[in-house]
Design an enzyme around this catalytic site. Structure first.
Site, mmCIF file in Angstrom:
data_model
loop_
_atom_site.group_PDB
_atom_site.id
_atom_site.type_symbol
_atom_site.label_atom_id
_atom_site.label_comp_id
_atom_site.label_asym_id
_atom_site.label_seq_id
_atom_site.Cartn_x
_atom_site.Cartn_y
_atom_site.Cartn_z
ATOM 1 N N TYR A 1 0.759 4.375 4.907
ATOM 2 C CA TYR A 1 -0.412 3.371 4.373
ATOM 3 C C TYR A 1 -0.604 2.677 5.700
ATOM 4 C CZ TYR A 1 4.047 0.632 4.405
ATOM 5 O OH TYR A 1 5.516 0.233 4.545
ATOM 6 N N HIS B 1 9.301 -1.233 5.662
ATOM 7 C CA HIS B 1 9.915 -2.329 4.759
ATOM 8 C C HIS B 1 11.220 -2.268 4.675
ATOM 9 C CE1 HIS B 1 9.979 -5.275 1.390
ATOM 10 N NE2 HIS B 1 10.756 -4.371 0.638
ATOM 11 N N ARG C 1 5.617 -6.629 11.117
ATOM 12 C CA ARG C 1 6.915 -5.672 10.820
ATOM 13 C C ARG C 1 6.597 -4.360 11.535
ATOM 14 N NH1 ARG C 1 6.494 -3.863 5.184
ATOM 15 N NH2 ARG C 1 5.965 -1.656 6.283
#
Length: 379
Positions: A279, A270, A266
């Protein structure tokens, strides 16, 4: 058909433990499990797959832009996952039925969605999605993993109807930890339902890395349910097409379910409410950027002499036209008055709805008073 059962250690290197037909540089290589499923794929088909992926990425880019401009409430980017979505969806027959998650923009595109279908749901408009039976695709599911049970139920219905349709459930690596997905696999295996499970392993379940979901490849779970599986390079559209053809053939012949783990990444957040820089390591992202699925197929087509300026221009023109139509659908949408959300809740008048309508109306009036510079306060 499982390719590996080794622990998933380094997120940047486990892509080597997959089946593929195209290297990251676009070189065509052989694979004994996949080659026979794409013997008919010629340059024309490859150009079609390339066009699909470019259009899907453009829809995705437009969706992000519209959300940033306040036209959409949210958008779930699929940048980097185009090969998994396009490759598997192009293997489907028109009468097969797909059950996508919220991120499968490419699946919905391939199945025939119209420009408005990509954006109106993310605006919360009335009747904002497509008719599922027009394109044999369920509305995109936002409840993690729930569509896997829906897909198995549909497959069991097909089985009882005596047809050879196949149902397909799409979900991510994070959803593989959900009870719904595992329960769906139990039912599918027990009843030999004609379904294909496609797990898109994009390495991140929001901010949780895939190593939190599984210490071994997710495809290795399926045989425990009695379901054959294959782990493929999810950035290789040709491998995804081949793997899906294998899985569909297995299910269509009455042999029960099959499972594909497509290993991809990805590239974006998100959703547009997420900040992945908090992160994720930027070096990891750059490593995956060099494995771009669109660039990979372009390299193959150029090596075959099947990619030139005219073709590139035609694809770009198609992408521009589609992006323009998507934007116009969002910008020109007619939003109903908020109070109409309570219309048609019951077939007959109902006192509880009357009470809610009165409360909601007062709440909305508070906003109107504030905007007019009055003393009203939204509660």
């Amino acid at each position: 058909m499982t390719h590996t059962l080794t622990p998933t250690a380094d997120l940047a290197t486990d892509i080597e433990d997959v089946a593929r037909l195209l290297t990251p540089d676009g070189e065509r290589i052989a694979d004994p499990d996949l080659d026979r499923w794409v013997e008919d794929v010629d340059a024309s088909v490859l150009r079609g797959l390339y066009r699909d992926m470019v259009l899907v990425r453009r829809i995705d880019t437009e969706g992000v832009a519209l959300q940033r401009q306040g036209q959409l409430a949210l958008w779930p980017p699929c940048h980097g996952q185009e090969a998994t979505q396009v490759g598997t969806a192009r293997a489907l027959r028109a009468d097969d039925f797909a059950f996508p998650s919220y991120r499968e923009t490419g699946v919905v595109h391939v199945r025939g969605a119209q420009p408005a279908d990509f954006v109106l749901a993310w605006r919360g408009e009335e009747h904002s999605t497509y008719n599922p039976y027009d394109i044999n695709t369920a509305p995109q599911q936002i409840i993690i993993g729930a569509q896997s049970l829906h897909a198995v139920g549909y497959a069991m219905g097909v089985q009882r109807d005596g047809t050879d349709q196949v149902s397909v459930a799409y979900f991510g690596d994070g959803a593989s930890s959900q009870g719904d997905v595992n329960e769906a696999m139990v039912f599918a295996s027990s009843y030999r339902a004609p379904i294909v499970f496609v797990c898109t392993n994009n390495h991140w379940a929001i901010s949780e890395p895939v190593t939190v979901q599984a210490k071994y490849p997710i495809a290795g779970r399926a045989p425990g349910f009695g379901i054959p599986s294959m782990r493929v390079d999810g950035n290789d559209v040709l491998a995804c097409l081949a793997a899906m053809r294998w899985a569909l053939d297995h299910a269509r012949r009455g042999n029960g379910p099959a499972f594909i783990e497509a290993v991809t990444y990805r590239m974006g957040p998100h959703t547009t409410s997420d900040d992945p820089t908090r992160y994720r390591d930027k070096d990891e992202v750059e490593t995956w950027r060099r494995r771009d699925p669109i660039a990979r197929l372009e390299a193959l087509l150029r090596a075959q002499g099947e990619f030139d300026d005219d073709f590139a221009a035609s694809v770009e023109a198609d992408a521009d036209a589609l992006a323009r139509a998507v934007r116009e659908a969002a910008m020109n949408a007619t939003t109903r008055e908020p109070l109409t959300v309570l219309d048609h809740v019951y077939a007959e008048p109902h006192s509880a709805i009357d009470e809610q309508r009165a409360w909601f109306g007062a709440y909305l009036d508070g906003f109107a008073s504030t905007e007019a510079g009055g003393e009203g306060e939204a509660r």
